[in-house]
Design an enzyme around this catalytic site. Sequence first.
Site, PDB file in Angstrom:
ATOM      1  N   HIS A  85       0.821  -1.210   0.000  1.00  0.00           N
ATOM      2  CA  HIS A  85       0.000   0.000   0.000  1.00  0.00           C
ATOM      3  C   HIS A  85       0.853   1.255   0.000  1.00  0.00           C
ATOM      4  O   HIS A  85       0.614   2.190  -0.783  1.00  0.00           O
ATOM      5  CB  HIS A  85      -0.930  -0.003   1.224  1.00  0.00           C
ATOM      6  CG  HIS A  85      -1.779   1.229   1.327  1.00  0.00           C
ATOM      7  ND1 HIS A  85      -1.378   2.347   2.015  1.00  0.00           N
ATOM      8  CD2 HIS A  85      -2.995   1.515   0.798  1.00  0.00           C
ATOM      9  CE1 HIS A  85      -2.317   3.270   1.923  1.00  0.00           C
ATOM     10  NE2 HIS A  85      -3.309   2.792   1.195  1.00  0.00           N
ATOM     11  N   ARG A  87      -5.088  24.723 -24.366  1.00  0.00           N
ATOM     12  CA  ARG A  87      -6.218  24.285 -25.186  1.00  0.00           C
ATOM     13  C   ARG A  87      -7.518  24.566 -24.448  1.00  0.00           C
ATOM     14  O   ARG A  87      -7.685  24.166 -23.297  1.00  0.00           O
ATOM     15  CB  ARG A  87      -6.115  22.783 -25.491  1.00  0.00           C
ATOM     16  CG  ARG A  87      -7.230  22.291 -26.427  1.00  0.00           C
ATOM     17  CD  ARG A  87      -7.123  20.803 -26.679  1.00  0.00           C
ATOM     18  NE  ARG A  87      -7.517  20.026 -25.513  1.00  0.00           N
ATOM     19  CZ  ARG A  87      -7.437  18.695 -25.440  1.00  0.00           C
ATOM     20  NH1 ARG A  87      -6.941  18.017 -26.458  1.00  0.00           N
ATOM     21  NH2 ARG A  87      -7.813  18.058 -24.355  1.00  0.00           N
ATOM     22  N   GLU A 101      -7.831  17.793 -35.519  1.00  0.00           N
ATOM     23  CA  GLU A 101      -8.237  16.506 -34.964  1.00  0.00           C
ATOM     24  C   GLU A 101      -9.318  15.825 -35.797  1.00  0.00           C
ATOM     25  O   GLU A 101      -9.710  14.698 -35.505  1.00  0.00           O
ATOM     26  CB  GLU A 101      -8.781  16.692 -33.536  1.00  0.00           C
ATOM     27  CG  GLU A 101      -7.796  17.340 -32.592  1.00  0.00           C
ATOM     28  CD  GLU A 101      -8.488  17.938 -31.386  1.00  0.00           C
ATOM     29  OE1 GLU A 101      -8.427  17.311 -30.311  1.00  0.00           O
ATOM     30  OE2 GLU A 101      -9.083  19.013 -31.518  1.00  0.00           O
TER      31      GLU A 101
END
Length: 759
Positions: free
Chosen positions: A399, A538, A635
């Site tokens: 952990h 952006r 894009e």
Amino acid sequence: MYVVKFEDLGKSDIGIAGGKGANLGELTQAGIPVPPGFVVTAETYGKFMEDAGINGKVLDILAKTDINNTKELQAAAEEIKSIIIETPVPEDMSTLIIEAYNQLCQRVGEEDTDVAIRSSATAEDLPDASFAGQQDTFLHVSGSEDVIDYIRKCWASLFEARAIFYREENGFDHSKVYIAVVVQKMAIADKAGVMFTVNPSTGEEIALIEGSWGLGEAVVSGDVTPDNYVVDKSNDEVIGVTISDKKLMYVKDEDGTSVRVDVPEDKRNERVLSDEELVELTEMGKRIQAHYGEPMDTEWAFEKGNLFLLQARPITTLGDDNGAASEDSAVGDKNVIVKGLGASPGTASGKVKIILDIDELDKIKDGDIMVTTMTTPDMVPAMRRASGIITDEGGVTCHASIISRELGIPCVVGTGSATTTLEENVGVTLDGKKGLVYEGIHESKEEAAPTAANVEAAPIITVTEVKANVSMPEAAQRAAATGADGVGLLRTEHLMLTAGIHPGKFIADGRENELIDTIAENVMVVADAFYPKPVWYRTLDAPTDEFITLKGGENEPEEHNPMLGWRGIRRELDQPEILKCEFKAIKKLYDKGYTNLGIMIPLSQSPAELKQAKELCASVGLIPHKDIDFGMMVEIPAAALTIEDYLEIGVDFVSLGTNDLTQYTLAVDRNNEFVAKHYTEEHPAVMKLIERTIKKCVEAGVTCSICGQAGSVPHIVEKLVGYGITSVSSNADAVAEVRKTVARAEKKIILDAARKSQE
């Protein structure tokens, strides 16, 4: 649908079965040996909370709780858990659960078979979040009545103090995080542990395996320092074996419960795993990684010689090196006072605070070094305040290690004696890569965690700039420390998701200035870290399925495919007040002297959108091209095929977003595992669009960059340099390698030109 068998689940069923349940179903369907079981769905939990009328009570308690006040947080958690545990489960639910349990008993041929009751939160074990240990697991549960009782306790554990804190800190809405419960036949392990299918700190292609005697609980919790094994995946050669003194183990006792006992003296220093077992584990790890298509963190167990997988999830901490000191930095006159295992790279100095009880966590102040036997999930709030973690027990998969790597905190585990050797309030320095703890405070250049100010300039000089992608302000210093030439992509949506409030809600509530300040303050952190290098901001591009989780997002539309929906500049022009706030935030920074910022608009399909965005920017007093560079993302194929029209309107730079460009060109949803195999940036159509965009920008004298995943792939980068790309922006951990690739490509171009001139 209250109950679903593993065989009917896959990794896409997180909303039904949570991360753990979905992955167990995926492993089962892939033919991996998994102990059988079923999942009590997240829908069941939600219906229980609503029908019982306790959901509102829980949210009211949370709304009044200061999560940074440890005692107040723990009191709230106990109150909520009591409410859930004391509320009866409706008969229709309990009947179906008992039927599923009885069928499992018949399947394995045991009456009242022992099962593990394991939490599986619907936001758990996601690719970019780790909920390690936050909810409870109950072992050796048998009998239908006990199964029902422990399922209810599992539901209650969704509101452990540690879980509440983590969700608040990471922007998860409590009302949107449900919990499924895994009910799985117990593997009565002779030996168990954890396997990473790559090195979790460096990404190196080795299998990193830790194991100890008995149940895996001892390894995962950090109660024992396990054996550590390293296997070369290319040839299954065991290249590293570290045998530890394994003092404790968990076994099933005669009462049918899991108990912690001392390991017999003759087995404490005995090797747990043979070479043959290591090879078997490694081969299974390779199979799982190939199936998922990414590095995995797994839990395993051997029962009477048979290997079982108990869990698999994506590794969430790759690349988090936190600027570890170089391997050959000299120790000099520094006195090593404690040695252990390097679990989370980096160096940290501070005063020792020894924590032997959960009630002592308030001792940890910002910058202290937490020293404890082993961390538990309840300690996460205090771990965040610490500058470093040192534990007596544990291995690199315990952990403390996992959480420290996620938080970017240097950590040394498995020292054996730190809590007794180190003195309270005495200054120490730890090296989380080497596993060493030095006497005194040392802030030498070689040891301090890197910042933009103390990292030497990159020795490789390239004409093509190499920039970094940044998503969160807290990652800016580490990204700048790579020597990157700027930020090619600063994502806005992560700032909003972290704030946890829908930007539209800020405006609707008359808190526009607060939204502007939130954006400005976060962007300023990044601009500061890189100044005077350029930072390209952006504007907002969050799909509706991400916005819907925020406070105020309940009115978001339900879209069948948000990736193709209301996002990017198309949404921002429909909601111009939000976009104006972004522009006002950048203007505020510009007025303060941050002249290294640029603005780029996302997901544009029409030059008219660029024109409108520029007009809105000018309307708030920030003049594109004059005050600030203004650019766009490419894009969508439409943008690549009409790039000349955008250039004619006027842009200062263009950035190729290859992740979206690829999915829109190939009609492949990059989040859909059924078609993931068809997703490739190297498809000829995608590469032609990229080449066309770059060459048109070169002709027009406009800066052209790339910020998608393709910017981190060496052989693609070579092609981009050949096309004339101006800059390449990659993930921060890939900057050094991308720079080497760019340098090689530039030299090759020069060499080819020289050879042609001699022909």
